[in-house]
Motif scaffolding. Structure first.
Motif, PDB file in Angstrom:
ATOM      1  N   GLU A   1       0.832  -1.205   0.000  1.00 51.44           N
ATOM      2  CA  GLU A   1       0.000   0.000   0.000  1.00 51.44           C
ATOM      3  C   GLU A   1       0.863   1.250   0.000  1.00 51.44           C
ATOM      4  O   GLU A   1       0.573   2.221  -0.714  1.00 51.44           O
ATOM      5  CB  GLU A   1      -0.932   0.037   1.227  1.00 51.44           C
ATOM      6  N   GLU A   2       1.924   1.232   0.811  1.00 53.71           N
ATOM      7  CA  GLU A   2       2.823   2.383   0.884  1.00 53.71           C
ATOM      8  C   GLU A   2       3.588   2.568  -0.423  1.00 53.71           C
ATOM      9  O   GLU A   2       3.783   3.696  -0.889  1.00 53.71           O
ATOM     10  CB  GLU A   2       3.813   2.197   2.043  1.00 53.71           C
ATOM     11  N   VAL A   3       3.997   1.462  -1.003  1.00 52.99           N
ATOM     12  CA  VAL A   3       4.731   1.518  -2.269  1.00 52.99           C
ATOM     13  C   VAL A   3       3.826   2.053  -3.372  1.00 52.99           C
ATOM     14  O   VAL A   3       4.245   2.887  -4.181  1.00 52.99           O
ATOM     15  CB  VAL A   3       5.311   0.131  -2.633  1.00 52.99           C
ATOM     16  N   ALA A   4       2.587   1.610  -3.385  1.00 57.83           N
ATOM     17  CA  ALA A   4       1.626   2.087  -4.383  1.00 57.83           C
ATOM     18  C   ALA A   4       1.451   3.600  -4.246  1.00 57.83           C
ATOM     19  O   ALA A   4       1.470   4.332  -5.244  1.00 57.83           O
ATOM     20  CB  ALA A   4       0.296   1.367  -4.220  1.00 57.83           C
ATOM     21  N   ARG A   5       1.320   4.065  -3.022  1.00 61.19           N
ATOM     22  CA  ARG A   5       1.148   5.503  -2.791  1.00 61.19           C
ATOM     23  C   ARG A   5       2.368   6.296  -3.240  1.00 61.19           C
ATOM     24  O   ARG A   5       2.245   7.322  -3.892  1.00 61.19           O
ATOM     25  CB  ARG A   5       0.874   5.747  -1.306  1.00 61.19           C
ATOM     26  N   LYS A   6       3.557   5.779  -2.948  1.00 61.78           N
ATOM     27  CA  LYS A   6       4.793   6.497  -3.287  1.00 61.78           C
ATOM     28  C   LYS A   6       5.112   6.477  -4.781  1.00 61.78           C
ATOM     29  O   LYS A   6       5.777   7.376  -5.270  1.00 61.78           O
ATOM     30  CB  LYS A   6       5.972   5.907  -2.507  1.00 61.78           C
TER      31      LYS A   6
END
Length: 151
Positions: free
Chosen positions: A7-12
């Motif tokens: 989820e964090e990677v997708a956001r970044k």
């Protein structure tokens, strides 16, 4: 080391979780690690690699297959640089290097062709902007004359 979840990677990166999983499925990218329960775990370096994929796709317009070939060539070249002193058969190495050079030259030609198209579109946008500015100037000129005529 701080591990990131998908989820964090997708956001970044601006990618969807589905796209990240798909990139893994086709071998374009691999997460650094998985947790004991099987969750993908990423590093900041993984995020940078995914951002590079996004840039190559968006800026250069490469297909996923072309991106994969490009990234694989980069890895092969880096491996050759590290293993150069341990050369096995110089003739085989020369052939591999020749093939990589030819592949990179093809990619360079493709990039140059895309750049020419981009420059042409850039010029078209500039021309349109110039035309719009001329229209604005004409409208302002007419507006000033009308203002004087009305008094």
């Amino acid at each position: 080391m701080a591990w990131l979840k998908i989820e964090e990677v997708a956001r970044k990166t601006g990618l969807t979780k589905r796209a990240i999983r798909y990139y893994e499925e086709i071998g374009l990218f691999q997460p650094s690690q998985r947790s004991d329960s099987g969750y993908r775990l990423y590093t900041d370096q993984d995020v940078q690699e995914l951002k590079r994929v996004v840039d190559i796709k968006e800026v250069l317009g490469f297909s996923l297959q072309e991106i994969q070939q490009f990234l694989e060539l980069g890895k092969r070249i880096e491996a050759y640089r590290r293993e150069y002193s341990q050369a096995t058969d110089p003739a085989v190495k020369r052939q591999d290097i020749r093939e990589m050079r030819e592949a990179l030259e093809q990619q360079l030609q493709m990039v140059e062709a895309k750049m020419k198209k981009m420059v042409a579109f850039q010029q078209e946008v500039r021309n349109m902007l110039t035309q719009l500015q001329q229209i604005e100037e004409t409208m302002e000129g007419k507006g000033e004359k009308r203002g004087f005529d009305d008094t």
